[in-house]
Scaffold this motif. Sequence first.
Motif, mmCIF file in Angstrom:
data_model
loop_
_atom_site.group_PDB
_atom_site.id
_atom_site.type_symbol
_atom_site.label_atom_id
_atom_site.label_comp_id
_atom_site.label_asym_id
_atom_site.label_seq_id
_atom_site.Cartn_x
_atom_site.Cartn_y
_atom_site.Cartn_z
ATOM 1 N N GLN A 60 0.829 -1.204 0.000
ATOM 2 C CA GLN A 60 0.000 0.000 0.000
ATOM 3 C C GLN A 60 0.864 1.255 0.000
ATOM 4 O O GLN A 60 0.563 2.233 -0.688
ATOM 5 N N GLY A 61 1.959 1.218 0.767
ATOM 6 C CA GLY A 61 2.868 2.368 0.802
ATOM 7 C C GLY A 61 3.490 2.639 -0.562
ATOM 8 O O GLY A 61 3.604 3.796 -0.992
ATOM 9 N N ILE A 62 3.880 1.577 -1.240
ATOM 10 C CA ILE A 62 4.448 1.758 -2.582
ATOM 11 C C ILE A 62 3.380 2.325 -3.523
ATOM 12 O O ILE A 62 3.627 3.271 -4.278
ATOM 13 N N ARG A 63 2.188 1.760 -3.442
ATOM 14 C CA ARG A 63 1.068 2.206 -4.275
ATOM 15 C C ARG A 63 0.757 3.676 -4.035
ATOM 16 O O ARG A 63 0.494 4.436 -4.974
ATOM 17 N N ASP A 64 0.772 4.091 -2.760
ATOM 18 C CA ASP A 64 0.420 5.471 -2.424
ATOM 19 C C ASP A 64 1.508 6.466 -2.815
ATOM 20 O O ASP A 64 1.217 7.555 -3.297
ATOM 21 N N TRP A 65 2.770 6.099 -2.540
ATOM 22 C CA TRP A 65 3.842 7.098 -2.601
ATOM 23 C C TRP A 65 4.734 6.977 -3.824
ATOM 24 O O TRP A 65 5.448 7.916 -4.169
ATOM 25 N N ARG A 66 4.762 5.812 -4.437
ATOM 26 C CA ARG A 66 5.546 5.639 -5.658
ATOM 27 C C ARG A 66 4.701 4.889 -6.688
ATOM 28 O O ARG A 66 5.054 3.788 -7.106
#
Lengths: 333, 333
Positions: free
Chosen positions: B23-29
């Motif tokens: 989710q962090g990758i999806r949101d921020w990168r």
Amino acid sequence: MIQTPYLLFLGDAPDPLAAKVAQGIRDWRPDFALGQLRLDGCKADMALPDMTLPEAYAAGARTLVIGVANRGGVISDAWKAVLVDALKAGFDIASGLHNLLRDEPELVAAAKAEGRTLFDVRVPSVDYPIADGTKRTGKRCLAVGTDCSVGKMYTALAMEAAMTTRGMNATFRATGQTGILITGGGVPLDAVIADFMAGAVEWLTPSNDADHWDLIEGQGSLFHASYSGVTMALIHGGAPDALILCHEPTREHMRGLPGYQLPTLEALRDLALTLAHVVNPGCQVVGISVNTKALSDAEATAYLAEVEARLGLPAVDPFRHGADRLVDALAAI
Amino acid sequence: MIQTPYLLFLGDAPDPLAAKVAQGIRDWRPDFALGQLRLDGCKADMALPDMTLPEAYAAGARTLVIGVANRGGVISDAWKAVLVDALKAGFDIASGLHNLLRDEPELVAAAKAEGRTLFDVRVPSVDYPIADGTKRTGKRCLAVGTDCSVGKMYTALAMEAAMTTRGMNATFRATGQTGILITGGGVPLDAVIADFMAGAVEWLTPSNDADHWDLIEGQGSLFHASYSGVTMALIHGGAPDALILCHEPTREHMRGLPGYQLPTLEALRDLALTLAHVVNPGCQVVGISVNTKALSDAEATAYLAEVEARLGLPAVDPFRHGADRLVDALAAI
């Protein structure tokens, strides 16, 4: 724990300073220092009986401690021959050298064959826990410095000696290689993984008798950009009841950091207390230990009087004057 | 650096929360998140194209990132089969799991045979230097928290996004596993050896353009007994020009430490500034980031207004309101 007493290996020390680990053992744990083993050309002398390996073993020594720095960062063939002989003669070997005993195949093979242990005290041998901040019984004193290498280990060892002489219940807790070799145990804190630093200090200073004092060897300085995290972990893991401020008054800049000035003793006092109060609201600064080696007797006396008046705390050089006034201050809290 | 873009492995995630790395990758990168690979029973969905390994490789993905926590602390046989297939299909694998890829013989053998790399971002892969405290060019901002897990990573990522949108010159610098996987590089600071912590942060934030900002991910808290040494190393290694204070107002005690109260924002401000001034006398606290997830809109607005008036600094929840006011404050110094 490393088995005591020791045979101190002085090797081919080029000068007495190279044997400072052996000197520390000789000074602070004379009962551990049964004898010395020197190679041709050794320029250090602990004024201990020169012993062969069998003689030392027969006299009760169980660990050969490498009490000297090696040259050029390698363990020479001449050393290796002695170390293999020591393992064969029944000794464990303890070392604080950067090059590890365990990285020398001949030593590993001989230790295995003989059932002996190689202690590389520069690296941790314990899986330390993460600190849990639980209040422990007993009391703790930590030496903190305005800089690195200002006399924190010496101060804690001198206080332990003075307390033992008085019949007080005290234990020096080593957090560096030299201290570990001197006392036979401790935590090589600068080699611990970040997440476990404070937990290692908690592990080192467990609950104890209500009147027992741990005298925790300090490391680094809160004001030293390279090592301040280690000092922080000592304060939060050690949860000291008492702090001793350590200082060397002639240093021109922080050790290894040109351009960084030393803090004042007042700044160290205020910062260390603020941090200690996070884990121990009752923590007090009880005294100041000054390394006055670079000062004359008159200069040292004048400097200590000035510091004492300014901070309202006993200020002594434990090397020149003993640690008794620091111990008096500790006994009063 | 880990090669991008990624195929995100969601495995058999039991719920969306287990896939927080993905989710962090999806949101921020989002540009790094080319597709997702899910096993039977997966309950997480990044709303990305479901891709087979060959499809993702053909589309340009070069690393399979394990975007999900595993169950029971073991890498299951079902996972292993997919990971071996990924290596054979030409992917590197990146993981922040506690159980390391390198400890799985089948993965090691397959990676070697295929010439691929296993990235275990939980452990350092670099020999970091000891910090030397040298002043670097460019500017640095560090998020510090009243406690652990109060939104420091989110704050720094949100500021980076806002700065990039404005055309400012800014880089998020990851210091934890999730941040490293999101951005493809960084330092797993909690796994670094004590002596090298501050040096690792210096290494991560080298000299840069005069108008460049490093947005350094914070770790731990100066007031958290378990991890404060890591935070200290971030301050002294990062030598920040600006600090953002991070806080979660409903927490009842320090994370994992019952009986330890959170400090006030004022206490955090004063302590963090004192420490930062050791290495950067010009450092300023520029704003406050509050995680108001547990508050209603009205409560959050009232709380932020109260903090803002009390501390005289912009106080925002970057998740609710964006990070623009924090960036305004940064741009003004």
